[in-house]
Design a protein around this motif. Structure first.
Motif: not given
Lengths: 335, 335
Positions: B185-196
């Motif tokens: 159950n692996i989650f990726m925590v990314s950002t709301v803002r869009k970075y390439m």
DNA sequence: CTGAAAGCGCTTACAG
DNA sequence: CTGAAAGCGCTTACAG
């Protein structure tokens, strides 16, 4: 955009190049209709004055040099944001010089800066020594290039304006806060390398300690996290300690890690405080009590001060001291 | 130091100014004795060519523009160090532009850069969008100013050279490492803002997850530490999780703090990994497993690549991918 | 209010 | 190998 020259604009607007120049730089000296016609052509052609020609002819560059020791220090980087924001407002470009580790190159850099004809210099190197300071004085006096020391202090001199907080006072206050908690074996963890700013923190610490009749203890560590661990282990094996004031947040956090590994409880056994209020302080657990240095503002005010000097405006004070706060969080009893 | 002009040097050395210029810029075209005489006078007078006159006459500035979104990001600051070190070697000055939050100003900045006659541009803004990319292309094509994307990717285009690591691969590898530990159950925590760059990390994560037949889960958080805490609490109340891959070290640390507050054990209950290998990763407890991005090198190689382009040297590759490592520490089982 | 002209301090063909 | 001269693209007294 550019490529078009002032001649192209003059031709298209049916005026002389002198008028184009005036329409840009002294609009009030040009008849409104002419001015508008010229401005419209400028817009159409996407004309931008060539910065070199302009600089050569006017002997002004609308460029400031910013000299920093190492960009990766959080405080320097954040100061740059403040500097850049104000520079934008006043239309100054920023020429960035990152000092080499060997400071022999510094004089070369300063010569280069003079050659680059910058209108002013922001000096952020808090390791400034007597030789460098003398050199900055020469630049200011012989070449009339104004200099501002930003978050950098050179005690006993006021001929180069500076912007900073009162680090001595902050050092005193944070130490006093630990004393008031009943701590009486408070250590200051400073750096091996000599930073003027850290000297001030130390002197404030000493004042508070001596005032309370306690024994001052200053340990100096390298900035390197990996080395700190061993160093702390070794040192505190032989010393009784119930309070730590570190000159940087990251050093405080580093100490806390070692303390925890030795089953020391924070803040129950030892109160810990840092300086700067960086992300390290907030991400740490427990969250770190620290002096909040308004570092963005220091950069911004430094740049603003420089603009005044470049415009020959009188300065109300040569040494600007901004206010600081102390943020009490979970690493001290009073939180 | 400066103030002396080329005429002063020519007079004192009893040659024409053309010879002085040659002695500096094309020493081999000047008879050794003359050259030495001139050079000595230059030394004596502390002569430094006026950068504006030189730039105007030669149409070269030996200056590069570096465009960054926000200096306070650790990765940007460290890249600057790499850039500055190489720039020094090749004698380029750095004109620094920090982008405003409102990107409307970006075109103005680019115009300014053209007017400043820089010889090249290093673009470090990993939020680049189609409009900005098109603009950079114009600068490169219409004005012949070479551009290098540094730690910035714009997929599907190769006309603007770039230097980076393979973030997709890194995302894949780090996710795969958690899968191999038995996490599912692996989650990726990314950002709301869009970075390439974060998109790439996500795509690598997705590839690994799908390959293993697991369910992908990407949560997006703001970069702000204070907001993250609540956000994490809320989100993970309703989700079962045993692995976290965060796009930044600081986000990973932020998650760990929330996890610990909820009495979740790391790495026993949840494996955690980050990206960058900053000081945050090392100061965290447990120390953070993460992708080590050679960010100083990315800056240095980017600058080096730009020097080649400015010299019209042929490029062996338009897209430089540096190697990365994965550093296993205490937040994962395999450590 | 506007234009002609000198000058800012260099580089770079062009001659010699 | 060296010098005289034009030119880079502007600004700024100076006239008008």
């Amino acid at each position: 955009m550019s490529k078009a020259t002032i001649y192209d604009v003059a031709g298209a607007a049916r005026v002389s190049l002198a008028t184009v120049s005036r329409a840009i730089n002294n609009p009030e000296k040009v008849k409104p209709e002419t001015r508008e016609r010229v401005l419209r052509v400028i817009e159409d052609l996407g004309y931008k004055p060539n910065a070199f020609a302009k600089g050569l002819a006017s002997r002004k560059s609308t460029t400031v040099a910013v000299i920093v020791p190492d960009m990766s220090r959080a405080s320097i980087a954040e100061m740059m944001n403040g500097i850049a924001d104000i520079a934008r407002v006043y239309k100054y470009a920023i020429l960035l010089y990152i000092l080499d580790s060997e400071d022999s190159s510094e004089e070369d850099i300063l010569k280069e800066i003079v050659a680059a004809q910058v209108d002013g210099i922001l000096y952020l190197n808090d390791e400034v020594n007597a030789r460098q300071y003398a050199f900055l004085q020469r630049i200011q006096n012989e070449y009339q290039i104004p200099v501002v020391l930003t978050n950098t202090i050179y005690p006993g001199h006021e001929d180069i304006p500076s912007v900073s907080i009162d680090y001595d006072k902050a050092g005193y206050e944070i130490t006093k806060a630990l004393i008031d908690e009943g701590r009486n074996n408070i250590f200051m963890v400073s750096t091996v390398r000599k930073y003027m700013v850290n000297d001030q923190k130390e002197s404030g610490y000493l004042r508070a300690i001596e005032e309370a009749g306690l024994t001052p203890r200053i340990m100096r560590t390298s900035g390197r996290v990996s080395i700190n661990t061993e160093h702390f282990n070794e040192y505190f094996k032989n010393h009784k300690v119930d309070g730590i004031v570190a000159v940087r947040d990251s050093i405080a956090v580093s100490f806390m890690n070692v303390a925890r590994a030795n089953h020391v409880k924070i803040p129950e056994d030892i109160s810990v405080a840092g300086f700067q209020n960086t992300k390290y302080a907030i991400l740490a657990r427990p969250q770190l009590t620290c002096v909040d240095v308004p570092i963005y503002d220091i950069g911004a005010v430094g740049m603003r001060l420089l603009t005044k000097m470049m415009n020959q405006e009188p300065l109300s004070e040569a040494e600007v001291i901004l206010d600081h706060d102390i943020i009490f969080r979970a690493t001290t009893l009073k939180s």
